[in-house]
Design a protein around this motif. Structure first.
Motif, short mmCIF file in Angstrom:
data_model
loop_
_atom_site.label_atom_id
_atom_site.label_comp_id
_atom_site.label_asym_id
_atom_site.label_seq_id
_atom_site.Cartn_x
_atom_site.Cartn_y
_atom_site.Cartn_z
N PHE A 181 0.88 -1.18 0.00
CA PHE A 181 0.00 0.00 0.00
C PHE A 181 0.91 1.22 0.00
N ALA A 182 1.01 1.91 -1.16
CA ALA A 182 1.98 2.99 -1.34
C ALA A 182 1.28 4.33 -1.54
N VAL A 183 1.78 5.35 -0.84
CA VAL A 183 1.17 6.68 -0.93
C VAL A 183 2.26 7.75 -1.05
N ALA A 184 1.87 8.93 -1.56
CA ALA A 184 2.78 10.06 -1.71
C ALA A 184 2.12 11.30 -1.12
N GLY A 185 2.95 12.26 -0.67
CA GLY A 185 2.43 13.51 -0.14
C GLY A 185 3.45 14.61 -0.28
N HIS A 186 2.96 15.86 -0.33
CA HIS A 186 3.86 17.00 -0.44
C HIS A 186 4.69 17.15 0.84
N ARG A 187 5.94 17.56 0.66
CA ARG A 187 6.78 17.86 1.81
C ARG A 187 6.76 19.35 2.13
N ASN A 188 6.54 20.17 1.11
CA ASN A 188 6.47 21.62 1.31
C ASN A 188 5.33 22.19 0.48
N THR A 189 4.66 23.19 1.04
CA THR A 189 3.50 23.87 0.45
C THR A 189 2.30 22.92 0.32
N HIS A 190 1.14 23.49 0.05
CA HIS A 190 -0.10 22.75 -0.15
C HIS A 190 -0.38 21.76 1.00
N GLY A 191 -0.31 22.27 2.21
CA GLY A 191 -0.61 21.44 3.38
C GLY A 191 0.57 20.69 3.92
N GLU A 192 1.58 20.46 3.09
CA GLU A 192 2.82 19.75 3.43
C GLU A 192 2.64 18.65 4.49
N PRO A 193 1.77 17.65 4.22
CA PRO A 193 1.54 16.61 5.22
C PRO A 193 2.79 15.80 5.58
N PHE A 194 3.72 15.65 4.61
CA PHE A 194 4.92 14.86 4.86
C PHE A 194 6.14 15.74 5.12
N ARG A 195 5.93 16.95 5.64
CA ARG A 195 7.03 17.87 5.91
C ARG A 195 8.10 17.22 6.79
N TYR A 196 7.68 16.48 7.80
CA TYR A 196 8.62 15.91 8.76
C TYR A 196 8.70 14.39 8.66
N LEU A 197 8.48 13.87 7.46
CA LEU A 197 8.54 12.42 7.28
C LEU A 197 9.90 11.86 7.68
N ASN A 198 10.95 12.67 7.53
CA ASN A 198 12.30 12.22 7.87
C ASN A 198 12.48 11.97 9.36
N ARG A 199 11.53 12.40 10.18
CA ARG A 199 11.63 12.19 11.63
C ARG A 199 11.14 10.81 12.07
N LEU A 200 10.52 10.07 11.17
CA LEU A 200 10.04 8.74 11.54
C LEU A 200 11.21 7.80 11.79
N ARG A 201 11.03 6.94 12.76
CA ARG A 201 12.06 5.98 13.14
C ARG A 201 11.48 4.57 13.15
N VAL A 202 12.37 3.59 13.04
CA VAL A 202 11.96 2.19 13.09
C VAL A 202 11.15 1.94 14.36
N LYS A 203 10.04 1.22 14.21
CA LYS A 203 9.08 0.84 15.25
C LYS A 203 8.01 1.91 15.50
N ASP A 204 8.12 3.08 14.87
CA ASP A 204 7.04 4.06 14.98
C ASP A 204 5.76 3.48 14.38
N VAL A 205 4.63 3.88 14.94
CA VAL A 205 3.33 3.37 14.50
C VAL A 205 2.71 4.30 13.46
N VAL A 206 2.14 3.70 12.41
CA VAL A 206 1.37 4.42 11.40
C VAL A 206 0.05 3.67 11.22
N GLN A 207 -1.07 4.39 11.29
CA GLN A 207 -2.37 3.75 11.12
C GLN A 207 -3.05 4.25 9.86
#
Length: 282
Positions: A181-207
């Motif tokens: 299940f693959a998704v994409a999102g903006h990192r900057n502008t237009h809501g930037e939902p994935f602005r801080y995607l780089n902060r995710l670490r192994v074992k973090d939960v995503v629902q």
């Protein structure tokens, strides 16, 4: 007759003054044009970076609320996972998810275990999703990033990504299905939902929440940078074709999150992979 030289001198001085005045007007007009263009560019930057970001974020929040009203539910997660969820996620990330001894090594429960819990991807409890193009049909929840964002079908910029939504790659699997299940999102502008995607670490939960079920994944790998043309990252068994050390070799239940990197560019892609930990019907 002797007054003629003085007259000629006056004409020369007058012409010189006119040329200087013309130069001053040209310079002044040019300066005004430069200032006007600069202000227009500044307003454009403010519009793109701030106003569109604000509008998209608010629109995405309204869409999440609309989906929750449609499902007759309230938000299911806070800003951080519970201790039990975090512990189970850690087990899933190492291939030891608490599935009652029934699992396939991917962190996803086996079919018999899913049926015991009240359904599986093919059962009524987990209805197959077939959303229309650009339709918002799920909510992606990332507690570490304090993120709740709609998931819409497709990755069209105007109809999906620029609205502040996360877009589902056509041709990849839907939440909870075997595969990716693959998704994409903006990192900057237009809501930037994935602005801080780089902060995710192994074992973090995503629902991933849908009207039928809630699917919980545990972050398993992070690929900091790869080519924008690296199609391997969204394959059913995801593996980078640019950096083959990143990815997987066996079938499973995968989640892929992608965005642009570095910030304010679209030259490369940042990729986060997760494995399915659990699924439960609403």
């Amino acid at each position: 007759m002797r007054a003629l030289p003085t007259l000629r001198a006056s004409v020369v001085v007058h012409r010189t003054r006119r040329r200087r005045a013309l130069r001053r007007r040209v310079l002044w007009t040019g300066g005004e044009l430069l200032v006007t263009v600069g202000l227009a560019l500044l307003l454009l930057v403010v519009h793109e970076v701030w106003w569109t970001d604000r509008e998209a974020r608010q629109g995405a929040e309204r869409e999440v609320e609309a989906l929750e009203r449609e499902w007759g539910t309230a938000p299911t997660t806070g800003t951080a996972p519970s201790a039990g969820t975090a512990a189970t996620a850690g087990a899933a990330a190492t291939g030891r998810a608490d599935t009652g001894g029934a699992g396939d090594g991917s962190g996803a429960p086996a079919a018999s275990e899913m049926r015991r819990r009240g359904g599986g991807p093919q059962d009524e409890g987990f209805r197959q999703l077939s959303p229309a193009r650009s339709q918002a049909y799920a909510v992606l929840v990332v507690p570490r990033l304090h993120l709740r964002v709609p998931v819409a079908e497709g990755v069209d910029k105007a109809e999906v990504l620029n609205k502040g939504y996360v877009g589902h790659y056509p041709g990849t699997q839907q939440p909870g299905q075997a595969g990716n299940f693959a998704v994409a999102g903006h990192r900057n502008t237009h809501g930037e939902p994935f602005r801080y995607l780089n902060r995710l670490r192994v074992k973090d939960v995503v629902q991933v929440e849908t009207g039928a079920a809630v699917y919980t994944y545990a972050v398993d790998q992070v690929l900091p940078e790869t080519s924008a043309r690296d199609s391997g990252v969204v394959r059913p068994v995801p593996r980078s074709v640019v950096k083959p050390a990143y990815g997987y070799g066996d079938p499973g239940y995968y989640l892929t999150l992608t965005t642009c990197t570095p910030e304010y560019t679209s030259r490369y892609r940042l990729v986060v992979w997760g494995k399915l930990l659990s699924m439960r019907p609403r």
